[in-house]
Write an enzyme that holds these catalytic residues in place. Structure first.
Site, PDB file in Angstrom:
ATOM      1  CE  LYS A  13      -1.981  -1.140   3.912  1.00  0.00           C
ATOM      2  NZ  LYS A  13      -1.262  -2.399   4.233  1.00  0.00           N
ATOM      3  NE  ARG A  91      -4.388  -1.363  10.192  1.00  0.00           N
ATOM      4  CZ  ARG A  91      -3.272  -1.033   9.557  1.00  0.00           C
ATOM      5  NH1 ARG A  91      -3.207   0.076   8.873  1.00  0.00           N
ATOM      6  NH2 ARG A  91      -2.235  -1.798   9.630  1.00  0.00           N
ATOM      7  NE  ARG A 130       7.980  -2.307   6.167  1.00  0.00           N
ATOM      8  CZ  ARG A 130       6.675  -2.131   6.333  1.00  0.00           C
ATOM      9  NH1 ARG A 130       5.970  -1.550   5.385  1.00  0.00           N
ATOM     10  NH2 ARG A 130       6.083  -2.552   7.425  1.00  0.00           N
ATOM     11  NE  ARG A 163       6.458  -0.165  10.081  1.00  0.00           N
ATOM     12  CZ  ARG A 163       5.352  -0.152   9.351  1.00  0.00           C
ATOM     13  NH1 ARG A 163       5.335   0.500   8.203  1.00  0.00           N
ATOM     14  NH2 ARG A 163       4.274  -0.798   9.747  1.00  0.00           N
ATOM     15  NE  ARG A 174       2.353  -4.760  11.152  1.00  0.00           N
ATOM     16  CZ  ARG A 174       3.380  -4.591  10.309  1.00  0.00           C
ATOM     17  NH1 ARG A 174       4.575  -5.091  10.594  1.00  0.00           N
ATOM     18  NH2 ARG A 174       3.216  -3.907   9.196  1.00  0.00           N
TER      19      ARG A 174
HETATM   20  P1  AP5 Z   1       4.919  -1.549   1.804  1.00  0.00           P
HETATM   21  O1  AP5 Z   1       4.564  -0.764   0.605  1.00  0.00           O
HETATM   22  O2  AP5 Z   1       5.619  -0.824   2.918  1.00  0.00           O
HETATM   23  O3  AP5 Z   1       3.614  -2.322   2.348  1.00  0.00           O
HETATM   24  P2  AP5 Z   1       2.381  -1.796   3.158  1.00  0.00           P
HETATM   25  O4  AP5 Z   1       1.175  -2.497   2.635  1.00  0.00           O
HETATM   26  O5  AP5 Z   1       2.333  -0.306   3.171  1.00  0.00           O
HETATM   27  O6  AP5 Z   1       2.749  -2.397   4.579  1.00  0.00           O
HETATM   28  P3  AP5 Z   1       2.700  -1.776   6.017  1.00  0.00           P
HETATM   29  O7  AP5 Z   1       3.422  -2.741   6.903  1.00  0.00           O
HETATM   30  O8  AP5 Z   1       3.197  -0.367   6.064  1.00  0.00           O
HETATM   31  O9  AP5 Z   1       1.184  -1.831   6.304  1.00  0.00           O
HETATM   32  P4  AP5 Z   1       0.510  -1.908   7.624  1.00  0.00           P
HETATM   33  O10 AP5 Z   1      -0.886  -1.745   7.181  1.00  0.00           O
HETATM   34  O11 AP5 Z   1       0.777  -3.053   8.505  1.00  0.00           O
HETATM   35  O12 AP5 Z   1       1.220  -0.742   8.447  1.00  0.00           O
HETATM   36  P5  AP5 Z   1       0.729   0.680   8.879  1.00  0.00           P
HETATM   37  O13 AP5 Z   1       1.909   1.559   8.829  1.00  0.00           O
HETATM   38  O14 AP5 Z   1      -0.503   1.082   8.193  1.00  0.00           O
HETATM   39  O15 AP5 Z   1       5.795  -2.799   1.345  1.00  0.00           O
HETATM   40  C1  AP5 Z   1       6.369  -3.703   2.272  1.00  0.00           C
HETATM   41  C2  AP5 Z   1       7.733  -4.212   1.732  1.00  0.00           C
HETATM   42  O16 AP5 Z   1       7.513  -4.950   0.540  1.00  0.00           O
HETATM   43  C3  AP5 Z   1       8.722  -3.097   1.354  1.00  0.00           C
HETATM   44  O17 AP5 Z   1      10.018  -3.520   1.668  1.00  0.00           O
HETATM   45  C4  AP5 Z   1       8.542  -2.939  -0.170  1.00  0.00           C
HETATM   46  O18 AP5 Z   1       9.738  -2.490  -0.781  1.00  0.00           O
HETATM   47  C5  AP5 Z   1       8.189  -4.361  -0.583  1.00  0.00           C
HETATM   48  N1  AP5 Z   1       7.227  -4.429  -1.689  1.00  0.00           N
HETATM   49  C6  AP5 Z   1       6.103  -3.680  -1.852  1.00  0.00           C
HETATM   50  N2  AP5 Z   1       5.431  -4.072  -2.948  1.00  0.00           N
HETATM   51  C7  AP5 Z   1       6.147  -5.110  -3.479  1.00  0.00           C
HETATM   52  C8  AP5 Z   1       5.960  -5.952  -4.636  1.00  0.00           C
HETATM   53  N3  AP5 Z   1       4.885  -5.799  -5.436  1.00  0.00           N
HETATM   54  N4  AP5 Z   1       6.890  -6.912  -4.867  1.00  0.00           N
HETATM   55  C9  AP5 Z   1       7.976  -7.084  -4.035  1.00  0.00           C
HETATM   56  N5  AP5 Z   1       8.205  -6.301  -2.934  1.00  0.00           N
HETATM   57  C10 AP5 Z   1       7.286  -5.337  -2.677  1.00  0.00           C
HETATM   58  O19 AP5 Z   1       0.305   0.402  10.414  1.00  0.00           O
HETATM   59  C11 AP5 Z   1       1.263   0.132  11.419  1.00  0.00           C
HETATM   60  C12 AP5 Z   1       0.549   0.081  12.769  1.00  0.00           C
HETATM   61  O20 AP5 Z   1      -0.053   1.354  13.057  1.00  0.00           O
HETATM   62  C13 AP5 Z   1      -0.623  -0.918  12.878  1.00  0.00           C
HETATM   63  O21 AP5 Z   1      -0.167  -2.222  13.178  1.00  0.00           O
HETATM   64  C14 AP5 Z   1      -1.448  -0.291  13.999  1.00  0.00           C
HETATM   65  O22 AP5 Z   1      -0.873  -0.527  15.274  1.00  0.00           O
HETATM   66  C15 AP5 Z   1      -1.325   1.194  13.694  1.00  0.00           C
HETATM   67  N6  AP5 Z   1      -2.371   1.663  12.782  1.00  0.00           N
HETATM   68  C16 AP5 Z   1      -2.182   2.141  11.513  1.00  0.00           C
HETATM   69  N7  AP5 Z   1      -3.353   2.474  10.959  1.00  0.00           N
HETATM   70  C17 AP5 Z   1      -4.314   2.207  11.885  1.00  0.00           C
HETATM   71  C18 AP5 Z   1      -5.724   2.316  11.892  1.00  0.00           C
HETATM   72  N8  AP5 Z   1      -6.393   2.773  10.820  1.00  0.00           N
HETATM   73  N9  AP5 Z   1      -6.376   1.926  13.014  1.00  0.00           N
HETATM   74  C19 AP5 Z   1      -5.736   1.471  14.102  1.00  0.00           C
HETATM   75  N10 AP5 Z   1      -4.384   1.335  14.162  1.00  0.00           N
HETATM   76  C20 AP5 Z   1      -3.686   1.696  13.052  1.00  0.00           C
END
Ligand code: AP5
Length: 217
Positions: A13, A91, A130, A163, A174
Protein backbone atom coordinates in the site's frame (compact mmCIF):
# COMPACT_ATOMS: atom_id res chain seq x y z
CA UNK A 1 -10.63 11.84 -6.85
CA UNK A 2 -10.63 10.00 -3.54
CA UNK A 3 -9.10 6.53 -3.37
CA UNK A 4 -8.45 3.86 -0.75
CA UNK A 5 -5.58 1.36 -0.87
CA UNK A 6 -6.63 -1.70 1.10
CA UNK A 7 -4.72 -4.87 1.89
CA UNK A 8 -2.77 -6.79 4.51
CA UNK A 9 0.44 -5.48 6.08
CA UNK A 10 3.17 -5.71 3.46
CA UNK A 11 0.84 -5.91 0.45
CA UNK A 12 2.46 -2.75 -0.96
CA UNK A 13 0.00 0.00 0.00
CA UNK A 14 2.70 2.49 1.00
CA UNK A 15 4.88 1.66 -2.01
CA UNK A 16 2.01 2.19 -4.45
CA UNK A 17 0.77 5.32 -2.68
CA UNK A 18 4.18 6.96 -3.06
CA UNK A 19 4.08 6.28 -6.80
CA UNK A 20 0.48 7.33 -7.39
CA UNK A 21 0.22 10.47 -5.31
CA UNK A 22 2.28 12.79 -7.53
CA UNK A 23 0.92 11.39 -10.70
CA UNK A 24 -2.70 11.77 -9.62
CA UNK A 25 -2.18 14.93 -7.54
CA UNK A 26 -3.52 13.29 -4.40
CA UNK A 27 -2.57 13.70 -0.75
CA UNK A 28 -1.22 10.39 0.56
CA UNK A 29 -2.69 9.91 4.04
CA UNK A 30 -1.24 6.96 5.94
CA UNK A 31 -2.50 6.43 9.48
CA UNK A 32 0.60 4.33 10.20
CA UNK A 33 2.88 7.24 9.16
CA UNK A 34 0.86 9.74 11.22
CA UNK A 35 1.03 7.50 14.30
CA UNK A 36 4.77 6.75 13.88
CA UNK A 37 5.41 10.49 13.48
CA UNK A 38 3.66 11.12 16.80
CA UNK A 39 5.80 8.41 18.44
CA UNK A 40 9.01 9.92 16.96
CA UNK A 41 8.04 13.38 18.24
CA UNK A 42 7.26 11.94 21.70
CA UNK A 43 3.97 13.88 21.73
CA UNK A 44 1.20 13.00 24.21
CA UNK A 45 -0.47 11.00 21.45
CA UNK A 46 2.83 9.30 20.61
CA UNK A 47 3.35 8.20 24.21
CA UNK A 48 -0.18 6.82 24.29
CA UNK A 49 0.13 4.72 21.10
CA UNK A 50 3.80 3.63 21.12
CA UNK A 51 3.25 0.30 22.87
CA UNK A 52 0.15 -0.46 20.77
CA UNK A 53 2.12 -0.06 17.52
CA UNK A 54 4.99 -2.17 18.83
CA UNK A 55 2.55 -4.97 19.76
CA UNK A 56 0.90 -5.13 16.33
CA UNK A 57 -2.55 -4.34 17.78
CA UNK A 58 -4.77 -1.54 16.49
CA UNK A 59 -4.90 1.95 17.99
CA UNK A 60 -8.40 2.85 19.22
CA UNK A 61 -10.97 4.05 16.69
CA UNK A 62 -11.53 7.42 18.40
CA UNK A 63 -7.83 8.35 18.17
CA UNK A 64 -7.55 7.28 14.54
CA UNK A 65 -10.81 8.93 13.49
CA UNK A 66 -9.75 12.20 15.06
CA UNK A 67 -6.42 12.13 13.14
CA UNK A 68 -8.19 11.30 9.88
CA UNK A 69 -10.80 13.99 10.35
CA UNK A 70 -8.05 16.61 10.59
CA UNK A 71 -6.19 15.18 7.59
CA UNK A 72 -9.21 14.94 5.29
CA UNK A 73 -10.53 18.38 6.23
CA UNK A 74 -7.05 19.83 5.60
CA UNK A 75 -7.04 18.51 2.01
CA UNK A 76 -10.46 20.02 1.37
CA UNK A 77 -9.47 23.36 2.88
CA UNK A 78 -6.19 23.45 0.94
CA UNK A 79 -8.06 22.93 -2.32
CA UNK A 80 -4.89 22.62 -4.44
CA UNK A 81 -5.00 18.83 -4.78
CA UNK A 82 -7.33 16.53 -6.69
CA UNK A 83 -8.24 14.55 -3.56
CA UNK A 84 -6.80 11.98 -1.18
CA UNK A 85 -5.34 8.50 -1.21
CA UNK A 86 -5.92 6.59 2.03
CA UNK A 87 -3.40 3.95 3.12
CA UNK A 88 -4.09 1.82 6.20
CA UNK A 89 -7.47 3.38 6.95
CA UNK A 90 -10.25 2.42 7.52
CA UNK A 91 -9.22 -0.71 9.40
CA UNK A 92 -12.30 -1.60 11.47
CA UNK A 93 -16.03 -1.46 10.83
CA UNK A 94 -16.19 1.40 13.37
CA UNK A 95 -13.63 3.38 11.35
CA UNK A 96 -15.53 2.73 8.10
CA UNK A 97 -18.72 4.03 9.72
CA UNK A 98 -16.86 7.05 11.10
CA UNK A 99 -15.50 7.77 7.62
CA UNK A 100 -19.02 7.52 6.16
CA UNK A 101 -20.22 10.14 8.64
CA UNK A 102 -17.30 12.46 7.91
CA UNK A 103 -17.82 12.20 4.14
CA UNK A 104 -21.54 12.87 4.53
CA UNK A 105 -20.49 16.06 6.31
CA UNK A 106 -17.92 17.15 3.70
CA UNK A 107 -20.02 16.07 0.71
CA UNK A 108 -17.27 13.77 -0.58
CA UNK A 109 -17.32 10.13 -1.66
CA UNK A 110 -14.80 7.32 -2.12
CA UNK A 111 -14.33 6.85 -5.88
CA UNK A 112 -12.64 3.46 -5.67
CA UNK A 113 -11.10 0.96 -3.30
CA UNK A 114 -8.08 -1.01 -4.54
CA UNK A 115 -7.74 -4.30 -2.71
CA UNK A 116 -4.14 -5.52 -2.92
CA UNK A 117 -4.32 -9.30 -2.50
CA UNK A 118 -1.01 -10.77 -1.43
CA UNK A 119 -0.21 -14.19 0.00
CA UNK A 120 0.86 -14.60 3.62
CA UNK A 121 4.23 -16.02 2.49
CA UNK A 122 4.94 -13.02 0.27
CA UNK A 123 4.07 -10.43 2.90
CA UNK A 124 6.09 -12.17 5.63
CA UNK A 125 9.15 -12.15 3.37
CA UNK A 126 8.61 -8.51 2.42
CA UNK A 127 8.04 -7.23 5.94
CA UNK A 128 10.91 -9.12 7.52
CA UNK A 129 13.26 -7.66 4.86
CA UNK A 130 11.82 -4.13 4.85
CA UNK A 131 14.00 -1.24 5.99
CA UNK A 132 12.76 2.35 6.29
CA UNK A 133 14.53 5.71 6.35
CA UNK A 134 13.93 7.41 9.70
CA UNK A 135 14.01 10.84 8.01
CA UNK A 136 12.30 10.81 4.60
CA UNK A 137 10.49 7.45 5.10
CA UNK A 138 11.80 5.93 1.85
CA UNK A 139 11.14 2.19 1.97
CA UNK A 140 13.82 -0.38 1.03
CA UNK A 141 14.05 -4.15 1.05
CA UNK A 142 17.28 -5.96 1.95
CA UNK A 143 16.93 -8.31 -1.01
CA UNK A 144 14.67 -6.67 -3.63
CA UNK A 145 15.50 -3.00 -3.20
CA UNK A 146 18.51 -2.41 -0.93
CA UNK A 147 19.96 1.04 -0.27
CA UNK A 148 23.36 1.56 -1.98
CA UNK A 149 25.13 1.71 1.38
CA UNK A 150 23.69 -0.50 4.09
CA UNK A 151 21.87 1.55 6.74
CA UNK A 152 22.08 4.84 4.79
CA UNK A 153 19.26 6.35 2.73
CA UNK A 154 20.06 6.90 -0.98
CA UNK A 155 17.69 9.84 -1.12
CA UNK A 156 18.50 11.91 1.97
CA UNK A 157 21.45 10.24 3.74
CA UNK A 158 19.22 9.46 6.75
CA UNK A 159 19.50 6.35 8.88
CA UNK A 160 17.78 3.27 7.43
CA UNK A 161 16.39 0.91 10.07
CA UNK A 162 13.99 -1.97 10.62
CA UNK A 163 10.56 -0.89 11.87
CA UNK A 164 9.85 -1.96 15.44
CA UNK A 165 6.77 -3.91 14.32
CA UNK A 166 8.57 -5.73 11.47
CA UNK A 167 9.89 -8.48 13.78
CA UNK A 168 8.58 -12.01 13.15
CA UNK A 169 6.22 -12.39 16.13
CA UNK A 170 4.69 -8.92 15.57
CA UNK A 171 4.27 -9.54 11.83
CA UNK A 172 2.24 -12.68 12.63
CA UNK A 173 0.09 -10.70 15.09
CA UNK A 174 -0.55 -7.92 12.54
CA UNK A 175 -1.63 -10.44 9.90
CA UNK A 176 -4.05 -12.05 12.37
CA UNK A 177 -5.48 -8.64 13.29
CA UNK A 178 -5.95 -7.90 9.57
CA UNK A 179 -7.93 -11.12 9.05
CA UNK A 180 -10.11 -10.70 12.13
CA UNK A 181 -10.76 -6.94 12.19
CA UNK A 182 -9.86 -5.39 8.84
CA UNK A 183 -10.76 -7.77 6.01
CA UNK A 184 -14.41 -7.95 7.25
CA UNK A 185 -14.95 -4.28 6.41
CA UNK A 186 -14.95 -5.11 2.70
CA UNK A 187 -18.49 -6.36 3.30
CA UNK A 188 -19.36 -2.86 4.54
CA UNK A 189 -18.45 -1.40 1.14
CA UNK A 190 -19.74 -4.23 -1.06
CA UNK A 191 -22.20 -2.81 -3.60
CA UNK A 192 -21.69 0.77 -2.36
CA UNK A 193 -18.18 1.63 -3.56
CA UNK A 194 -16.35 0.36 -6.65
CA UNK A 195 -13.84 -2.27 -5.55
CA UNK A 196 -10.94 -3.43 -7.71
CA UNK A 197 -8.95 -6.50 -6.77
CA UNK A 198 -5.28 -6.29 -7.72
CA UNK A 199 -2.77 -9.14 -7.53
CA UNK A 200 -0.35 -7.72 -4.96
CA UNK A 201 2.09 -10.60 -5.49
CA UNK A 202 3.03 -9.12 -8.88
CA UNK A 203 6.18 -7.00 -9.21
CA UNK A 204 5.83 -3.37 -8.03
CA UNK A 205 5.64 -1.88 -11.57
CA UNK A 206 2.92 -4.32 -12.63
CA UNK A 207 0.81 -3.46 -9.60
CA UNK A 208 1.18 0.26 -10.38
CA UNK A 209 0.18 -0.34 -14.00
CA UNK A 210 -2.89 -2.35 -12.94
CA UNK A 211 -4.06 0.50 -10.70
CA UNK A 212 -3.30 3.16 -13.33
CA UNK A 213 -5.26 1.21 -15.93
CA UNK A 214 -8.36 1.42 -13.75
CA UNK A 215 -7.90 5.05 -12.78
CA UNK A 216 -7.31 6.31 -16.32
CA UNK A 217 -9.90 4.28 -18.17
P1 AP5 B 1 4.92 -1.55 1.80
O1 AP5 B 1 4.56 -0.76 0.60
O2 AP5 B 1 5.62 -0.82 2.92
O3 AP5 B 1 3.61 -2.32 2.35
P2 AP5 B 1 2.38 -1.80 3.16
O4 AP5 B 1 1.17 -2.50 2.63
O5 AP5 B 1 2.33 -0.31 3.17
O6 AP5 B 1 2.75 -2.40 4.58
P3 AP5 B 1 2.70 -1.78 6.02
O7 AP5 B 1 3.42 -2.74 6.90
O8 AP5 B 1 3.20 -0.37 6.06
O9 AP5 B 1 1.18 -1.83 6.30
P4 AP5 B 1 0.51 -1.91 7.62
O10 AP5 B 1 -0.89 -1.74 7.18
O11 AP5 B 1 0.78 -3.05 8.51
O12 AP5 B 1 1.22 -0.74 8.45
P5 AP5 B 1 0.73 0.68 8.88
O13 AP5 B 1 1.91 1.56 8.83
O14 AP5 B 1 -0.50 1.08 8.19
O15 AP5 B 1 5.79 -2.80 1.35
C1 AP5 B 1 6.37 -3.70 2.27
C2 AP5 B 1 7.73 -4.21 1.73
O16 AP5 B 1 7.51 -4.95 0.54
C3 AP5 B 1 8.72 -3.10 1.35
O17 AP5 B 1 10.02 -3.52 1.67
C4 AP5 B 1 8.54 -2.94 -0.17
O18 AP5 B 1 9.74 -2.49 -0.78
C5 AP5 B 1 8.19 -4.36 -0.58
N1 AP5 B 1 7.23 -4.43 -1.69
C6 AP5 B 1 6.10 -3.68 -1.85
N2 AP5 B 1 5.43 -4.07 -2.95
C7 AP5 B 1 6.15 -5.11 -3.48
C8 AP5 B 1 5.96 -5.95 -4.64
N3 AP5 B 1 4.88 -5.80 -5.44
N4 AP5 B 1 6.89 -6.91 -4.87
C9 AP5 B 1 7.98 -7.08 -4.04
N5 AP5 B 1 8.20 -6.30 -2.93
C10 AP5 B 1 7.29 -5.34 -2.68
O19 AP5 B 1 0.31 0.40 10.41
C11 AP5 B 1 1.26 0.13 11.42
C12 AP5 B 1 0.55 0.08 12.77
O20 AP5 B 1 -0.05 1.35 13.06
C13 AP5 B 1 -0.62 -0.92 12.88
O21 AP5 B 1 -0.17 -2.22 13.18
C14 AP5 B 1 -1.45 -0.29 14.00
O22 AP5 B 1 -0.87 -0.53 15.27
C15 AP5 B 1 -1.33 1.19 13.69
N6 AP5 B 1 -2.37 1.66 12.78
C16 AP5 B 1 -2.18 2.14 11.51
N7 AP5 B 1 -3.35 2.47 10.96
C17 AP5 B 1 -4.31 2.21 11.88
C18 AP5 B 1 -5.72 2.32 11.89
N8 AP5 B 1 -6.39 2.77 10.82
N9 AP5 B 1 -6.38 1.93 13.01
C19 AP5 B 1 -5.74 1.47 14.10
N10 AP5 B 1 -4.38 1.34 14.16
C20 AP5 B 1 -3.69 1.70 13.05
Amino acid sequence: MNLVLFGPPGSGKGTQAERLRNQLQLRHISTGDLLREAVAQKSELGKKVESVLASGQLVSDDIVLSLMRDAILAVKKDGSLAGWLLDGFPRTVGQAQGLDALLAETGETIDAIFVLDATREAVIERLSGRRTCTQCKTVYHVKYNPSRTEGVCDRCGGKVVQREDDRPETIAKRLDVYESQTRPILAHYQGRVKMHRIDGDLPVDDVTTAIENVVTR
